[in-house]
Design an enzyme around this catalytic site. Structure first.
Site, PDB file in Angstrom:
ATOM      1  CE  LYS A   1      24.036   7.575   3.843  1.00  0.00           C
ATOM      2  NZ  LYS A   1      24.658   6.191   3.654  1.00  0.00           N
TER       3      LYS A   1
ATOM      4  N   GLY B   1      14.673   1.600   5.417  1.00  0.00           N
ATOM      5  CA  GLY B   1      15.723   0.704   5.886  1.00  0.00           C
ATOM      6  C   GLY B   1      15.243  -0.101   7.079  1.00  0.00           C
ATOM      7  CB  SER B   2      17.145  -1.993   9.566  1.00  0.00           C
ATOM      8  OG  SER B   2      17.961  -1.028  10.194  1.00  0.00           O
TER       9      SER B   2
ATOM     10  CD  GLU C   1       9.417   0.556   2.903  1.00  0.00           C
ATOM     11  OE1 GLU C   1       9.541  -0.454   3.638  1.00  0.00           O
ATOM     12  OE2 GLU C   1       9.984   0.681   1.821  1.00  0.00           O
TER      13      GLU C   1
ATOM     14  CB  CYS D   1      10.908  -3.524   3.054  1.00  0.00           C
ATOM     15  SG  CYS D   1      12.435  -2.585   3.226  1.00  0.00           S
TER      16      CYS D   1
ATOM     17  CD  GLU E   1      13.191  -6.828   7.087  1.00  0.00           C
ATOM     18  OE1 GLU E   1      12.486  -6.545   6.108  1.00  0.00           O
ATOM     19  OE2 GLU E   1      13.706  -5.964   7.834  1.00  0.00           O
TER      20      GLU E   1
END
Length: 503
Positions: free
Chosen positions: A193, A245-246, A267, A301, A402
């Site tokens: 996705k 992602g977050s 990750e 990231c 972040e």
């Protein structure tokens, strides 16, 4: 004052050329698949703020179809392949992709705003990861375990089956190389996705596998997180999940996986330090740190988003860093020589701008940037100046959260112990850097910093074959290396009782 339309006209022409024969449906069971809902959404060029094309908007029904196709392939033709046979097919696919590198790079640049030269490098790097995993998988094997003379004990490394993978928008094709490449080489099938902010290159990558990979091996369902991502993470037919992602979304993925005890690789975010000791080559360290934060407009990231610099050299380093930041100038990503493109979408632009305001409210000193560029030609896109804050408190939101944009924080320290304490005093532990000419100091710092990667006198020091992943809230598992294949296989132990010979 009228807007300079040169950039917009250049991008509209590039979009027309790139999408002339491009259809972004889903890719399920080796073929284009229209969305079950009939709904589509627009993907937008962030440099010009104009639509690129429409994309199939997926739902649970599309995920069901993709998982069914992937499961059939895992139980069928793909499940019967050897590692060598898979490697040959992946290599053939990559040969086709290499014939389309320019196309893929242009799509990546248009979709997420990367400077075209950087996009091309990342496309070539992604293809290299596919071939790396395919090669390494051929050398993977089980083990024979000495267990005495009455038993023959050995292990097999077997794929999970269907791997569900949710890909990010900041490095779409690169992360496909990390994730899809490993999963397929290990013998799994994939339902991916892509981010709704970056669907173009992943979908095109799947299309280029036609007539090479067996049907159902690599499936792509586009769409939004709630509509397509959540059904994928919750699907009982998915045997392995991987997400980049977050942290908040990663937590949701992990919770969804818990219901079926589905193994996950995550990750997630970072607030990575770059520690500049007083003996460092300060000019080189400044240039390294600037690249560490401003490459990809800070949307990494592992971005070097906190510089910890010894107080004895802080003033000199700050001047050098401000000079180094000047190299990273916002510009049209389709123009040769551009070093920094726009932020990828409007919400990310607003987030960065909000954090600049937060930093000033917290008492940090704005030393550079803090606003969009003044150039009229860039005013339609989501461009932002390289931003530098001094006098930053490590406990502030600016230093702890972040931002995912071109915002650097300068923090001073007095001693080695304080440097390590500051480096580790965040909830993340993805990457880090150390600048020193003292080998002993470098190795001690590398041991003491809580991060999955420590780069000495460089930044973004990863690559093919080097494990990448995080400590603490930065994630679970490792990608990019031989051990990544272990993320996509499970070990079966076999114990055969041996009879005494009767001869």
């Amino acid at each position: 004052m009228a807007t300079d339309n040169t950039l917009i006209e250049r991008h509209e022409a590039a979009i027309d050329d790139a999408t002339a024969e491009l259809t972004l449906d889903h890719w399920i069971d080796g073929a284009h698949a229209e969305p079950a809902s009939g709904e589509r959404f627009e993907t937008v060029d962030p440099a010009a703020a104009v639509p690129i094309t429409t994309v199939a908007s997926g739902t649970a029904a599309d995920i069901d179809d993709a998982v069914e196709a992937a499961s059939a392939a895992a139980d069928g033709e793909w499940g019967d392949t050897t590692a060598r046979e898979r490697a040959t097919l992946i290599s053939d696919w990559m040969d086709v992709c290499r014939e389309h590198v320019d196309e893929l790079a242009r799509l990546e640049s248009l979709d997420v705003g990367k400077p075209l030269a950087f996009a091309r490098d990342e496309v070539e790097g992604a293809l290299e990861f596919f071939e790396y995993y395919a090669s390494v998988a051929q050398a993977s094997h089980g083990e024979q375990i000495p267990f005495g003379t009455e038993n023959h004990v050995y292990t097999r490394e077997e794929p999970y089956g269907v791997a569900g993978q949710i890909l990010p928008w900041n490095y779409p094709l690169s992360l496909a190389g990390w994730k899809v490449g490993a999963a397929l080489a290990a013998g799994n099938t994939v339902v991916a996705k892509p981010s709704e902010q970056a669907p173009c290159t992943i979908t095109r990558l799947a299309q280029l596998s036609a007539d090479i990979l067996p049907d159902g091996v690599f499936n792509v369902v586009n769409g939004f997180g709630e509509d397509a991502g959540a059904p994928l993470t919750e699907h009982s037919g998915v045997d392995k999940l991987s997400f980049t992602g977050s942290v908040p979304v990663g937590q949701q993925v992990m919770k969804a996986a818990a219901d079926d005890v589905t193994p996950v690789t995550l990750e997630l975010g970072g607030k990575s330090p770059y520690v500049v000791f007083p003996d460092a080559d300060l000019e080189a360290a400044a240039e390294t740190a600037a690249a560490g934060i401003y490459y990809n407009t800070g949307q990494s990231c592992d971005a070097c988003s906190r510089i910890l610099v010894h107080e004895d050299v802080a003033d000199e380093f700050t001047d050098l860093f401000l000079d180094a930041a000047d190299y990273w100038e916002p510009g049209d990503p389709l123009v040769d020589g551009t070093t920094m493109g726009p932020l990828t979408f409007a919400d990310q632009y607003e987030k960065v701008d909000d954090y600049v305001e937060i930093g000033q409210e917290e008492g940090a000193t704005l030393l550079a940037g803090g606003e969009p560029p003044a150039a009229e030609a860039l005013e339609e896109g989501w461009f932002y100046e390289p931003t530098v804050f001094g006098d930053v408190d490590n406990d502030s939101r600016l230093a702890q959260e972040e931002i995912f944009g071109p915002v650097q924080c300068l923090i001073t320290f007095e001693s080695y112990e304080e440097a390590i304490e500051l480096a580790n005093d965040v909830p993340y532990g993805l990457a880090s850097g150390v600048a020193t000419q003292d080998a002993s100091l470098a190795h001690r710092a590398a041991a003491d910093i809580e991060a999955g990667s420590v780069w000495i006198n460089e930044y973004h020091g990863g690559g093919v074959g080097i494990p990448f992943g995080g400590y603490k809230q930065s994630g679970i598992g490792r990608e990019c290396a031989r051990e990544t294949l272990g993320e996509y296989t499970q070990t079966k132990a076999i114990n055969v009782a041996l009879d005494e010979p009767e001869l």
